[in-house]
Design an enzyme around this catalytic site. Structure first.
Site, short mmCIF file in Angstrom:
data_model
loop_
_atom_site.label_atom_id
_atom_site.label_comp_id
_atom_site.label_asym_id
_atom_site.label_seq_id
_atom_site.Cartn_x
_atom_site.Cartn_y
_atom_site.Cartn_z
N HIS A 1 99.18 65.63 38.43
CA HIS A 1 99.93 65.67 39.69
C HIS A 1 99.14 64.97 40.80
O HIS A 1 99.66 64.08 41.50
CB HIS A 1 100.21 67.12 40.08
N GLU A 2 97.88 65.36 40.94
CA GLU A 2 97.06 64.78 42.01
C GLU A 2 96.75 63.31 41.73
O GLU A 2 96.58 62.53 42.67
CB GLU A 2 95.76 65.58 42.17
N HIS B 1 99.40 61.26 43.35
CA HIS B 1 99.14 61.07 44.78
C HIS B 1 98.04 60.04 44.99
O HIS B 1 98.14 59.16 45.86
CB HIS B 1 98.71 62.39 45.42
#
Length: 347
Positions: free
Chosen positions: A15-16, A19
């Protein structure tokens, strides 16, 4: 337990990573990439970024230059800062995390479909009394086609039944191929949210025989996409029903419950574990898109407001909404943990 923590950490990392990559794509400097919150127990600097593992493994974060969730008023006008970018560039960064979660789930489903997906064979185990199937089908019958559509697995059968008024079955019984006609009947049953719904049934139960199904690349893409959409739709419906009160807060689960379920599924083999990992990844992506200020979805709303109305949300309102968001998330986390403990203790 260790397997569960590793999977959750991997989902957070992915997920990170979404980003991080989107931030770098639009030229934003990432200062910290952390798995976990709180005190940093390990850090290694690569380029301009500190890659860290923190003490509380209940999430993670990417801290970009000019951006800090704990201080929503922080700004930097440097060209490589988050706040110097346009609202649409910031939205791209925010979508990166959930987008990567969705991508991971799709890739897992694609991998299973290409390499062999273990599913229930379309073989009748028994028929239910007073149902259409009881009159014409027998235990051991293998359903080859329905309405001229080839049947590979059991899970294809219910979808066809729901969309048909008449069923034309091609069945293999022992060494013979026979043709049968069935008219489904409508029955009141429960869905996964324990709601009464009307469903068409013919009254068959699978034999439990398992087969490994391999799909061509094009078939695998279609199967993986359909599975992803079904999972995402189920989670979205669950959130909607939770908000409207159709299902209670006692259905929420927290990190303890997730770790417990993951540990149990890990004992069943690699495929169930991969399927659960994909489902958790979809869940993480959907929940992060909720319009709560402390989540990606909340930040997206702030940036959409700025893009549409050509002005930022006032600092006072942003701070208040962010605090409310953290309180809401903290409360839901505590409720989930409480529910987990009640389930584990059998209360």
């Amino acid at each position: 337990m260790i397997t569960a923590i590793l999977i959750l950490s991997f989902l957070i990392f992915f997920h990170e990573l979404g980003h991080f990559l989107m931030a770098r794509l639009v030229g934003v400097r990432v200062e910290v990439f952390s798995i976990g919150f709180g005190k940093k127990i390990f850090c290694k600097k690569f380029g301009y970024t500190d890659w860290c593992i923190s003490a509380i493994p209940l999430g993670g974060y990417v801290q970009m230059k000019g951006q800090d969730d704990s201080n929503p008023t922080l700004r930097s006008n440097d060209p490589d800062s988050y706040t110097a970018k346009t609202p649409w560039q910031r939205i791209l960064i925010l979508l990166g995390g959930p987008g990567f979660n969705f991508l991971l789930a799709f890739l897992i489903y694609l991998f299973l479909a290409i390499n062999g997906w273990t599913k229930l064979a379309p073989v009748v185990g028994k028929t239910l009394p007073d149902t259409p199937a009881a009159k014409v089908l027998k235990p051991g019958d293998k359903i080859i086609k329905i309405n001229n559509m080839e049947i590979k697995t059991w899970d294809e059968i219910p979808k066809i039944i729901q969309n048909s008024d008449i069923l034309y079955l091609t069945v293999k019984r022992e060494s013979k191929i026979i043709m049968l006609t069935l008219k489904p009947k409508i029955e009141i049953t429960k869905n996964i949210f324990n709601e009464n719904i009307k469903r068409k049934i013919i009254g068959i139960v699978p034999s439990g025989k398992l087969i490994k199904v391999r799909y061509s690349l094009l078939e695998a893409i279609s199967v993986a996409w359909e599975k992803f959409i079904n999972d995402a739709s189920m989670i979205i419906k669950g959130v909607q029903k939770l908000i409207t009160g159709a299902i209670g807060l006692n259905t929420l689960s927290g990190p303890i419950g997730i770790v417990d379920v993951t540990a149990k599924v890990a004992d069943l083999g690699i495929q169930p574990l991969l399927l659960l990992t994909a489902l958790l990844s979809v869940n993480l992506g959907v929940l992060n898109l909720l319009p709560i200020p402390a989540l990606d979805g909340g930040h997206i709303i702030f940036n959409l407001y700025e893009a549409i109305f050509k002005r930022e949300v006032s600092e006072e309102i942003m701070v208040k909404l962010t605090i409310i968001g953290w309180i809401l998330l903290g409360s839901l986390m505590l409720i989930g943990i409480y529910n987990d403990l009640m389930r584990l203790t059998g209360k």
